[in-house]
Design a protein around this motif. Structure first.
Motif, PDB file in Angstrom:
ATOM      1  N   SER A 175     -23.140 -25.733   6.004  1.00 12.70           N
ATOM      2  CA  SER A 175     -24.068 -26.761   5.503  1.00 12.70           C
ATOM      3  C   SER A 175     -23.488 -27.459   4.273  1.00 12.70           C
ATOM      4  CB  SER A 175     -25.421 -26.132   5.168  1.00 12.70           C
ATOM      5  OG  SER A 175     -25.295 -25.165   4.130  1.00 12.70           O
ATOM      6  N   GLN A 176     -22.745 -26.729   3.460  1.00  8.89           N
ATOM      7  CA  GLN A 176     -22.121 -27.348   2.289  1.00  8.89           C
ATOM      8  C   GLN A 176     -20.957 -28.248   2.702  1.00  8.89           C
ATOM      9  OE1 GLN A 176     -21.414 -23.727   0.117  1.00  8.89           O
ATOM     10  NE2 GLN A 176     -23.298 -23.918  -1.070  1.00  8.89           N
ATOM     11  N   ILE A 177     -20.235 -27.859   3.752  1.00  8.37           N
ATOM     12  CA  ILE A 177     -19.175 -28.728   4.278  1.00  8.37           C
ATOM     13  C   ILE A 177     -19.780 -30.019   4.824  1.00  8.37           C
ATOM     14  CG2 ILE A 177     -17.362 -28.934   6.033  1.00  8.37           C
ATOM     15  CD1 ILE A 177     -16.994 -25.882   5.769  1.00  8.37           C
ATOM     16  N   ASN A 178     -20.943 -29.922   5.477  1.00  8.80           N
ATOM     17  CA  ASN A 178     -21.642 -31.120   5.944  1.00  8.80           C
ATOM     18  C   ASN A 178     -21.998 -32.029   4.775  1.00  8.80           C
ATOM     19  OD1 ASN A 178     -21.556 -30.260   8.599  1.00  8.80           O
ATOM     20  ND2 ASN A 178     -23.603 -29.366   8.574  1.00  8.80           N
ATOM     21  N   SER A 179     -22.413 -31.427   3.667  1.00  6.70           N
ATOM     22  CA  SER A 179     -22.736 -32.204   2.473  1.00  6.70           C
ATOM     23  C   SER A 179     -21.503 -32.920   1.934  1.00  6.70           C
ATOM     24  CB  SER A 179     -23.325 -31.284   1.404  1.00  6.70           C
ATOM     25  OG  SER A 179     -23.574 -31.980   0.206  1.00  6.70           O
ATOM     26  N   VAL A 180     -20.361 -32.242   1.962  1.00  6.43           N
ATOM     27  CA  VAL A 180     -19.107 -32.862   1.537  1.00  6.43           C
ATOM     28  C   VAL A 180     -18.794 -34.077   2.405  1.00  6.43           C
ATOM     29  CG1 VAL A 180     -16.595 -32.522   1.422  1.00  6.43           C
ATOM     30  CG2 VAL A 180     -18.131 -30.755   0.548  1.00  6.43           C
ATOM     31  N   CYS A 181     -19.018 -33.950   3.702  1.00  4.11           N
ATOM     32  CA  CYS A 181     -18.745 -35.068   4.619  1.00  4.11           C
ATOM     33  C   CYS A 181     -19.663 -36.255   4.332  1.00  4.11           C
ATOM     34  CB  CYS A 181     -18.922 -34.612   6.066  1.00  4.11           C
ATOM     35  SG  CYS A 181     -17.687 -33.417   6.626  1.00  4.11           S
ATOM     36  N   ARG A 182     -20.939 -35.994   4.104  1.00 12.50           N
ATOM     37  CA  ARG A 182     -21.874 -37.079   3.792  1.00 12.50           C
ATOM     38  C   ARG A 182     -21.493 -37.778   2.497  1.00 12.50           C
ATOM     39  NH1 ARG A 182     -25.683 -33.251   5.616  1.00 12.50           N
ATOM     40  NH2 ARG A 182     -26.086 -32.636   3.443  1.00 12.50           N
TER      41      ARG A 182
ATOM     42  N   LYS B 245     -24.149 -26.631  -5.523  1.00 13.10           N
ATOM     43  CA  LYS B 245     -25.444 -26.563  -6.191  1.00 13.10           C
ATOM     44  C   LYS B 245     -26.553 -26.070  -5.267  1.00 13.10           C
ATOM     45  CE  LYS B 245     -24.490 -30.322  -9.461  1.00 13.10           C
ATOM     46  NZ  LYS B 245     -24.900 -31.673  -9.879  1.00 13.10           N
ATOM     47  N   SER B 246     -26.283 -26.039  -3.969  1.00 12.21           N
ATOM     48  CA  SER B 246     -27.270 -25.539  -3.015  1.00 12.21           C
ATOM     49  C   SER B 246     -27.158 -24.032  -2.804  1.00 12.21           C
ATOM     50  CB  SER B 246     -27.108 -26.257  -1.666  1.00 12.21           C
ATOM     51  OG  SER B 246     -25.867 -25.903  -1.052  1.00 12.21           O
ATOM     52  N   SER B 247     -26.226 -23.388  -3.472  1.00 12.75           N
ATOM     53  CA  SER B 247     -26.025 -21.948  -3.293  1.00 12.75           C
ATOM     54  C   SER B 247     -27.133 -21.148  -3.962  1.00 12.75           C
ATOM     55  CB  SER B 247     -24.681 -21.518  -3.896  1.00 12.75           C
ATOM     56  OG  SER B 247     -23.598 -22.080  -3.209  1.00 12.75           O
ATOM     57  N   TYR B 248     -27.358 -19.937  -3.453  1.00 13.03           N
ATOM     58  CA  TYR B 248     -28.215 -19.003  -4.164  1.00 13.03           C
ATOM     59  C   TYR B 248     -27.513 -18.580  -5.453  1.00 13.03           C
ATOM     60  CZ  TYR B 248     -31.527 -18.415  -0.297  1.00 13.03           C
ATOM     61  OH  TYR B 248     -32.494 -18.625   0.655  1.00 13.03           O
ATOM     62  N   ILE B 249     -28.312 -18.146  -6.412  1.00  8.37           N
ATOM     63  CA  ILE B 249     -27.774 -17.782  -7.719  1.00  8.37           C
ATOM     64  C   ILE B 249     -26.680 -16.728  -7.611  1.00  8.37           C
ATOM     65  CG2 ILE B 249     -28.373 -16.529  -9.844  1.00  8.37           C
ATOM     66  CD1 ILE B 249     -30.989 -18.134  -9.904  1.00  8.37           C
ATOM     67  N   ASP B 250     -26.879 -15.732  -6.729  1.00  7.01           N
ATOM     68  CA  ASP B 250     -25.940 -14.606  -6.682  1.00  7.01           C
ATOM     69  C   ASP B 250     -24.600 -14.955  -6.063  1.00  7.01           C
ATOM     70  OD1 ASP B 250     -27.352 -14.903  -4.271  1.00  7.01           O
ATOM     71  OD2 ASP B 250     -26.913 -12.850  -3.675  1.00  7.01           O
ATOM     72  N   THR B 251     -24.472 -16.148  -5.454  1.00 10.41           N
ATOM     73  CA  THR B 251     -23.180 -16.564  -4.880  1.00 10.41           C
ATOM     74  C   THR B 251     -22.600 -17.791  -5.597  1.00 10.41           C
ATOM     75  OG1 THR B 251     -24.295 -17.941  -3.203  1.00 10.41           O
ATOM     76  CG2 THR B 251     -23.759 -15.663  -2.602  1.00 10.41           C
ATOM     77  N   TYR B 252     -23.321 -18.312  -6.564  1.00 11.44           N
ATOM     78  CA  TYR B 252     -22.941 -19.570  -7.207  1.00 11.44           C
ATOM     79  C   TYR B 252     -21.578 -19.503  -7.883  1.00 11.44           C
ATOM     80  CZ  TYR B 252     -23.086 -23.384 -10.629  1.00 11.44           C
ATOM     81  OH  TYR B 252     -22.777 -24.476 -11.400  1.00 11.44           O
ATOM     82  N   LEU B 253     -21.352 -18.487  -8.699  1.00 11.86           N
ATOM     83  CA  LEU B 253     -20.092 -18.405  -9.443  1.00 11.86           C
ATOM     84  C   LEU B 253     -18.906 -18.162  -8.529  1.00 11.86           C
ATOM     85  CD1 LEU B 253     -20.959 -16.388 -12.682  1.00 11.86           C
ATOM     86  CD2 LEU B 253     -20.778 -18.855 -12.371  1.00 11.86           C
ATOM     87  N   GLN B 254     -19.065 -17.257  -7.565  1.00 11.31           N
ATOM     88  CA  GLN B 254     -17.970 -16.962  -6.648  1.00 11.31           C
ATOM     89  C   GLN B 254     -17.536 -18.213  -5.894  1.00 11.31           C
ATOM     90  OE1 GLN B 254     -20.759 -15.254  -7.102  1.00 11.31           O
ATOM     91  NE2 GLN B 254     -20.535 -13.072  -6.608  1.00 11.31           N
ATOM     92  N   ARG B 255     -18.495 -19.002  -5.449  1.00 19.12           N
ATOM     93  CA  ARG B 255     -18.160 -20.220  -4.706  1.00 19.12           C
ATOM     94  C   ARG B 255     -17.587 -21.301  -5.607  1.00 19.12           C
ATOM     95  NH1 ARG B 255     -23.480 -20.303  -0.747  1.00 19.12           N
ATOM     96  NH2 ARG B 255     -22.753 -18.660   0.675  1.00 19.12           N
ATOM     97  N   ALA B 256     -18.026 -21.339  -6.862  1.00 22.22           N
ATOM     98  CA  ALA B 256     -17.461 -22.313  -7.799  1.00 22.22           C
ATOM     99  C   ALA B 256     -15.976 -22.028  -8.029  1.00 22.22           C
ATOM    100  CB  ALA B 256     -18.227 -22.274  -9.119  1.00 22.22           C
ATOM    101  N   VAL B 257     -15.641 -20.764  -8.226  1.00 29.01           N
ATOM    102  CA  VAL B 257     -14.232 -20.385  -8.400  1.00 29.01           C
ATOM    103  C   VAL B 257     -13.464 -20.655  -7.110  1.00 29.01           C
ATOM    104  CG1 VAL B 257     -12.655 -18.472  -8.817  1.00 29.01           C
ATOM    105  CG2 VAL B 257     -14.745 -18.672 -10.164  1.00 29.01           C
TER     106      VAL B 257
END
Length: 339
Positions: free
Chosen positions: A267-274, A303-315
Motif C-alpha cells: 500500500s505504501q508502494i502504491n502511495s509512492v506511485c500516486r 507516515k501511514s505506518s503503525y508506531i511500532d514499525t515507523y522507525l524501522q521503515r524510516a531507516v
C-alpha cells in the motif's frame, strides 16, 4: 557543501532529573513555539499533548504494583537530554502521537454498566507512543528545501510482560536525524537510531540519548542526501524499481535471502506511485525523478505506518534509496531492484 559538525557544549549540565532518588519526574513545561501543521506520523494515530498524557492517562504497573516509566517522563527525559547536548539552541516542544488505547475503570466502579460510568471512574492509557521535536536553529538547505535537526522516540507497552511479579527492563527507541520542513518527512539513517534498547530507569534513557547525540554526525547524512540529489531515474527506470518492489513480497525464500530487505508495504508502494505524478514538491519533473525526491516519496508513504514499525521503515527507506542509487552507479548489492 561545507561539512557540518555539531559538538555539545562543555557548560555544566542543566538536567532537571535528580536520578539519585527521584521516582516520579514532573513533565517539561510546553514551550510556546509554532509547530508545523503537517504531522510527522498520520494514519493509525491521534495527536495528544504532554499535559493530556500527564492528567488524563494512568501509568501501567508491573504485577507487583511497581510503576513503569510513564510516557510523559520518557518524552521529558529525551527532550531534556537534547536541551543539554544542544545547549543554547532553540528546542521546540514535542509533537506527540499515540495509538492503541487501553480503557479501564476505577475499583469502585467494577459493577457498573459502561453506560453508567462517570468520567471520574474511567481510566485509560495508550499502548503505543511516538514523539518528535525539531531544533530549528540547526538547519541546512538542500535542493531548495529546508531541513531541520529533529529528535524523538518511540515506545510500545506491548513489548512488556506487565503480569510479571518483579520489575523487568523496559524497551524504548530514540532517534536523531533531519526533518524536511515543508512536509515533516523524517529522514533517518542507521547511525541516528537506537532501536529497542532496554533500561531500568530514566537515567539509562538519558545516558543512551546523550550517547546517540554525541555519536551522530549530521554532515554524514547530509552528504548522503546530496549524493541522492545528483542521480535521476527515468520514468521507465522508476517503473522498473517500483515493479520490483511490488514483486519483493512474493519472492521464494531462497531468493529473498539474497536480496537486501525491503520493509515498505504494497500500500505504501502504491502511495509512492500516486505521488510520483501528483506530489508537487517531490514528484516527477521532465519525465524523471531524482533519487532525493524518490526517497522523499518513500518517507512520505511511511507516515501511514503503525508506531511500532515507523522507525524501522524510516531507516529502511534511506537504506533502499541509497542502495538503489549505488546500484545505478555499478554497485551490485541492490542491483536486483533495477533489473
Amino acid at each position: 557543501m561545507n561539512e557540518l559538525v555539531l559538538m555539545p557544549t562543555t557548560t555544566e549540565s542543566r538536567s532537571r532529573f535528580d536520578f539519585a532518588d527521584a521516582e516520579v519526574v514532573e513533565p517539561i513545561a510546553e514551550v510556546n513555539t509554532k509547530q508545523s501543521s503537517v504531522s510527522f506520523l498520520d494514519a493509525n494515530t491521534n495527536a495528544i499533548t504532554l499535559e493530556e498524557l500527564s492528567t488524563s492517562c494512568v501509568v501501567p504497573t508491573w504485577g507487583n504494583q511497581e510503576l513503569t516509566i510513564s510516557h510523559q517522563d520518557f518524552i521529558s527525559c529525551v527532550h531534556d537530554a537534547a536541551s543539554d547536548f544542544y545547549k543554547g539552541e532553540t528546542i521546540n516542544s514535542p509533537e506527540i502521537r499515540v495509538s492503541h488505547i487501553v480503557r479501564g475503570r476505577t475499583p469502585n466502579a467494577l459493577g457498573k454498566k459502561a453506560s453508567e460510568l462517570l468520567e471520574s471512574e474511567k481510566t485509560q492509557f495508550y499502548q503505543r507512543l511516538a514523539f518528535a521535536f525539531t531544533i530549528p536553529t540547526i538547519y541546512e538547505t538542500l535542493n531548495g528545501q529546508k531541513l531541520e535537526l529533529c529528535c524523538g522516540g518511540v515506545r510500545n507497552y506491548s513489548d512488556l510482560n506487565l503480569y510479571r511479579q518483579t520489575r523487568g527492563t523496559e524497551k524504548f527507541s530514540i532517534f536523531i536525524g533531519w526533518r524536511m520542513k515543508i512536509c515533516s518527512n523524517q529522514i533517518l539513517s542507521g547511525n541516528g537510531v537506537k532501536l529497542s534498547f532496554e533500561v531500568m530507569s530514566l537515567r539509562d534513557i538519558y545516558k543512551t540519548a546523550m550517547d546517540l547525540f554525541s555519536a551522530f554526525i549530521p554532515s554524514r547524512d547530509l552528504h548522503l542526501l546530496q549524493t541522492l540529489s545528483n542521480t535521476y531515474l527515468s520514468e521507465t527506470q522508476f517503473a522498473q524499481v517500483v515493479g520490483r518492489m511490488r514483486l519483493y513480497q512474493a519472492l521464494p525464500q531462497a531468493l529473498l535471502r539474497k536480496i537486501p530487505r525491503l520493509l515498505i508495504t504494497d500500500s505504501q508502494i502504491n502511495s509512492v506511485c500516486r505521488d510520483y505524478y501528483r506530489n508537487e514538491s517531490f514528484g516527477m519533473k521532465d519525465n524523471q525523478i531524482s533519487m532525493f525526491d524518490f526517497h522523499n516519496l518513500i518517507t512520505e508513504s511511511n507516515k501511514s505506518s503503525y508506531i511500532d514499525t515507523y522507525l524501522q521503515r524510516a531507516v529502511n527507506a534511506t537504506d533502499v534509496a541509497v542502495g538503489i542509487n549505488n546500484a545505478l552507479h555499478g554497485d551490485s548489492k541492490y542491483s536486483w531492484f533495477i533489473g
